[in-house]
Design an enzyme around this catalytic site. Structure first.
Site, PDB file in Angstrom:
ATOM      1  N   SER A  68       0.846  -1.193   0.000  1.00  0.00           N
ATOM      2  CA  SER A  68       0.000   0.000   0.000  1.00  0.00           C
ATOM      3  C   SER A  68       0.880   1.241   0.000  1.00  0.00           C
ATOM      4  O   SER A  68       2.013   1.209   0.476  1.00  0.00           O
ATOM      5  CB  SER A  68      -0.911  -0.009   1.238  1.00  0.00           C
ATOM      6  OG  SER A  68      -1.858   1.033   1.166  1.00  0.00           O
ATOM      7  N   ASP A  69       0.343   2.327  -0.538  1.00  0.00           N
ATOM      8  CA  ASP A  69       1.063   3.593  -0.542  1.00  0.00           C
ATOM      9  C   ASP A  69       0.054   4.730  -0.483  1.00  0.00           C
ATOM     10  O   ASP A  69      -1.036   4.628  -1.053  1.00  0.00           O
ATOM     11  CB  ASP A  69       1.928   3.737  -1.800  1.00  0.00           C
ATOM     12  CG  ASP A  69       2.905   4.878  -1.660  1.00  0.00           C
ATOM     13  OD1 ASP A  69       3.904   4.705  -0.936  1.00  0.00           O
ATOM     14  OD2 ASP A  69       2.660   5.952  -2.236  1.00  0.00           O
TER      15      ASP A  69
END
Length: 188
Positions: A68-69
């Site tokens: 995730s970012d």
């Protein structure tokens, strides 16, 4: 299927436990380079992190890696983590009294599949005085967060309203993650 979280973030770890209690954590060491629209950037970086960890595994059978970012965007400027206190102050001054957009990407990578997605949320920030900004920066809290603030910590007191996914603003979109993991049989 075993699940690995490609992140050292305590917030992502805490959120992922709402979906699946049993998972391993292996932080990604990938160089984070991406370009394009904010949507494309968070999707690319999420997949880059997940793929980097997946590729590092010795046993790739029956394993899925979740990456995730998160980025914050204001007036077209992408605000990542601040470089230093002056950068954090600049970001917080710019965010003061404004609505910023938080983009959070999520990706799952395994031997036979890879898919990414993103969530977009609008965050309305309170008007902050220089004294409030300085006091917040002194806590150290803004230094490891995109846009120099965190909903899940003392910075949450500056958020007036969120339109979108609160968990995405914290760093891991729960519903999008749940749907991806369920789609590929990582969870039931």
């Amino acid at each position: 299927m075993k699940l690995v979280l490609a992140s050292a973030s305590p917030r992502r770890k805490e959120l992922l436990r709402y979906i699946k209690e049993d998972f391993a954590v292996i932080p990604s060491t990938a160089e984070e380079n991406a370009s394009g629209t904010p949507e494309e950037i968070v999707r690319q970086l999420s997949e880059l992190k997940a793929r980097s960890v997946f590729d590092s595994l010795e046993d790739k059978e029956d394993v899925a890696v979740l990456g995730s970012d998160t980025i914050v965007v204001l007036d077209g400027e992408i605000m990542g983590k601040p470089k230093d206190e002056a950068d954090a102050k600049r970001m917080l001054r710019a965010l003061s009294g404004r609505v910023n957009i938080v983009y959070t990407g999520v990706a799952v990578v395994a031997k036979n599949f890879a898919e990414s997605g993103f969530v977009k949320s609008d965050v309305c920030f309170d008007v902050l005085s220089d004294e409030e900004i300085d006091a917040y920066i002194k806590t150290g809290d803004p230094m490891d967060k995109a846009g120099a603030y965190g909903l899940q910590s003392i910075g949450g007191k500056f958020l007036v309203k969120i339109e979108g996914d609160w968990s995405a603003v914290m760093g891991l979109p729960l519903n999008a993650s749940y749907r991806l993991l369920k789609k590929y049989g990582v969870i039931e």
